[in-house]
Design a protein around this motif. Structure first.
Motif, short mmCIF file in Angstrom:
data_model
loop_
_atom_site.label_atom_id
_atom_site.label_comp_id
_atom_site.label_asym_id
_atom_site.label_seq_id
_atom_site.Cartn_x
_atom_site.Cartn_y
_atom_site.Cartn_z
N ALA A 232 32.87 11.73 33.37
CA ALA A 232 32.21 11.05 34.43
C ALA A 232 31.13 11.78 34.45
CB ALA A 232 33.29 10.73 35.61
N GLU A 233 31.17 12.46 34.57
CA GLU A 233 29.93 13.07 34.74
C GLU A 233 28.77 12.79 34.41
OE1 GLU A 233 28.33 17.84 35.21
OE2 GLU A 233 30.37 17.29 36.21
N ILE A 234 29.00 13.73 32.45
CA ILE A 234 27.69 12.73 31.73
C ILE A 234 27.70 11.20 31.66
CG2 ILE A 234 28.17 12.25 29.06
CD1 ILE A 234 29.89 15.32 28.69
N VAL A 235 28.12 10.22 31.80
CA VAL A 235 27.71 8.87 32.24
C VAL A 235 26.76 8.33 32.99
CG1 VAL A 235 29.26 6.62 32.37
CG2 VAL A 235 30.19 8.45 31.08
N ASP A 236 27.50 9.68 34.49
CA ASP A 236 26.53 9.24 35.12
C ASP A 236 25.40 9.97 35.12
OD1 ASP A 236 28.88 8.72 37.35
OD2 ASP A 236 28.80 10.74 37.96
N LYS A 237 24.88 11.05 34.17
CA LYS A 237 23.78 11.18 34.15
C LYS A 237 23.23 10.67 33.09
CE LYS A 237 24.34 15.88 36.69
NZ LYS A 237 23.20 15.95 37.78
N GLU A 238 24.08 10.24 32.35
CA GLU A 238 23.29 9.35 30.93
C GLU A 238 22.16 7.90 32.30
OE1 GLU A 238 25.99 8.82 28.10
OE2 GLU A 238 25.77 9.80 26.95
N ASP A 239 23.88 7.47 33.02
CA ASP A 239 22.80 5.76 33.20
C ASP A 239 21.88 6.74 34.67
OD1 ASP A 239 25.51 5.02 32.94
OD2 ASP A 239 26.12 4.83 34.93
N GLU A 240 21.83 8.34 35.14
CA GLU A 240 20.57 8.70 35.47
C GLU A 240 19.67 8.40 35.10
OE1 GLU A 240 19.74 12.76 38.17
OE2 GLU A 240 21.66 12.13 38.45
N LEU A 241 19.54 9.22 33.99
CA LEU A 241 18.90 8.90 32.57
C LEU A 241 17.67 7.68 32.38
CD1 LEU A 241 16.71 10.62 30.88
CD2 LEU A 241 18.85 11.11 29.35
N GLY A 242 18.64 7.22 32.55
CA GLY A 242 18.35 5.41 31.54
C GLY A 242 17.59 5.13 32.92
N HIS A 243 17.78 5.20 33.44
CA HIS A 243 16.74 4.90 35.12
C HIS A 243 15.77 5.41 34.64
CE1 HIS A 243 16.06 3.61 39.32
NE2 HIS A 243 15.91 4.38 39.61
N LEU A 244 16.03 7.04 35.04
CA LEU A 244 14.52 7.37 35.02
C LEU A 244 13.37 7.16 33.85
CD1 LEU A 244 15.72 11.13 35.27
CD2 LEU A 244 14.96 9.76 37.00
N ARG A 245 14.28 7.01 32.29
CA ARG A 245 13.30 6.54 31.57
C ARG A 245 13.10 5.04 31.89
NH1 ARG A 245 17.55 7.91 26.91
NH2 ARG A 245 17.18 9.74 26.95
N TYR A 246 13.92 4.00 32.73
CA TYR A 246 13.17 2.64 33.69
C TYR A 246 11.76 2.89 33.96
CZ TYR A 246 12.34 -1.08 36.14
OH TYR A 246 12.02 -3.01 36.60
N LEU A 247 11.66 4.07 35.02
CA LEU A 247 11.13 4.13 35.70
C LEU A 247 9.60 4.52 35.13
CD1 LEU A 247 12.61 5.52 38.93
CD2 LEU A 247 12.50 3.25 38.51
N ILE A 248 9.71 5.55 34.34
CA ILE A 248 8.75 6.35 33.23
C ILE A 248 8.56 4.78 32.52
CG2 ILE A 248 8.17 7.79 31.15
CD1 ILE A 248 10.48 9.62 32.73
N GLU A 249 8.72 4.65 32.57
CA GLU A 249 8.33 3.21 31.87
C GLU A 249 7.59 2.12 32.31
OE1 GLU A 249 11.30 1.06 28.58
OE2 GLU A 249 11.87 3.02 27.94
N ARG A 250 8.21 1.72 33.33
CA ARG A 250 7.22 1.16 34.22
C ARG A 250 6.20 1.41 35.02
NH1 ARG A 250 10.62 -0.33 39.75
NH2 ARG A 250 8.88 -0.09 40.81
N LYS A 251 5.70 2.93 34.96
CA LYS A 251 4.85 3.48 35.80
C LYS A 251 3.75 3.63 34.09
CE LYS A 251 6.15 5.49 39.89
NZ LYS A 251 5.37 5.16 40.67
N MET A 252 4.27 4.03 33.40
CA MET A 252 3.76 4.07 32.47
C MET A 252 2.77 2.62 31.55
SD MET A 252 3.61 6.84 30.92
CE MET A 252 2.86 6.68 28.88
N ARG A 253 3.66 1.43 32.12
CA ARG A 253 2.75 -0.13 31.96
C ARG A 253 2.40 -0.48 33.15
NH1 ARG A 253 8.94 -1.27 30.56
NH2 ARG A 253 8.59 -1.86 32.28
#
Length: 127
Positions: free
Chosen positions: A15-36
């Motif tokens: 569950a912790e890994i899934v949460d961390k993966e979700d958080e990582l996915g959200h951070l990747r989305y934010l980074i991609e948006r900032k890059m765009r």
């Protein structure tokens, strides 16, 4: 019990890994948006710089064209002033010639009058 504890710990870690993966996915989305956003801002800034350079280039060309026009205008003005000076000199020369002609005409009139008077005296003396 150990198996149950290990299974619970494994479930918690999953569950912790899934949460961390979700958080990582959200951070990747934010980074991609900032890059765009950054890319769009960079492209906009580059476009603005190009527009500024184009404007500066056009302004420089206009300054150079105005300088050439001013030089041509100054040269034409100098030529006109020279021509005016020459015309004024011609007018002065004509006025002098006109004055000489008037003096010659006056002399001619006097000479005719003297000739007429001499003819009249000669005619009177011959009579």
């Amino acid at each position: 019990r150990e198996v149950a504890g290990a299974a619970a710990q494994r479930d918690r870690l999953v569950a912790e890994i899934v949460d961390k993966e979700d958080e990582l996915g959200h951070l990747r989305y934010l980074i991609e948006r900032k890059m765009r956003d950054y890319d769009a801002t960079s492209a906009g800034a580059a476009g603005e710089r190009r527009n500024l350079w184009d404007g500066q280039f056009a302004a420089q060309q206009q300054r150079e064209q105005l300088k050439r026009l001013k030089e041509a205008t100054d040269k034409a003005l100098q030529e006109l002033q020279h021509q005016q000076s020459m015309h004024e000199q011609d007018l002065e020369d004509l006025a002098k010639e006109r004055h000489k002609c008037a003096q010659l005409e006056e002399g001619l009139v006097r000479a005719r009058q003297e000739l007429t008077q001499e003819k009249e005296r000669s005619a009177t003396l011959q009579q």
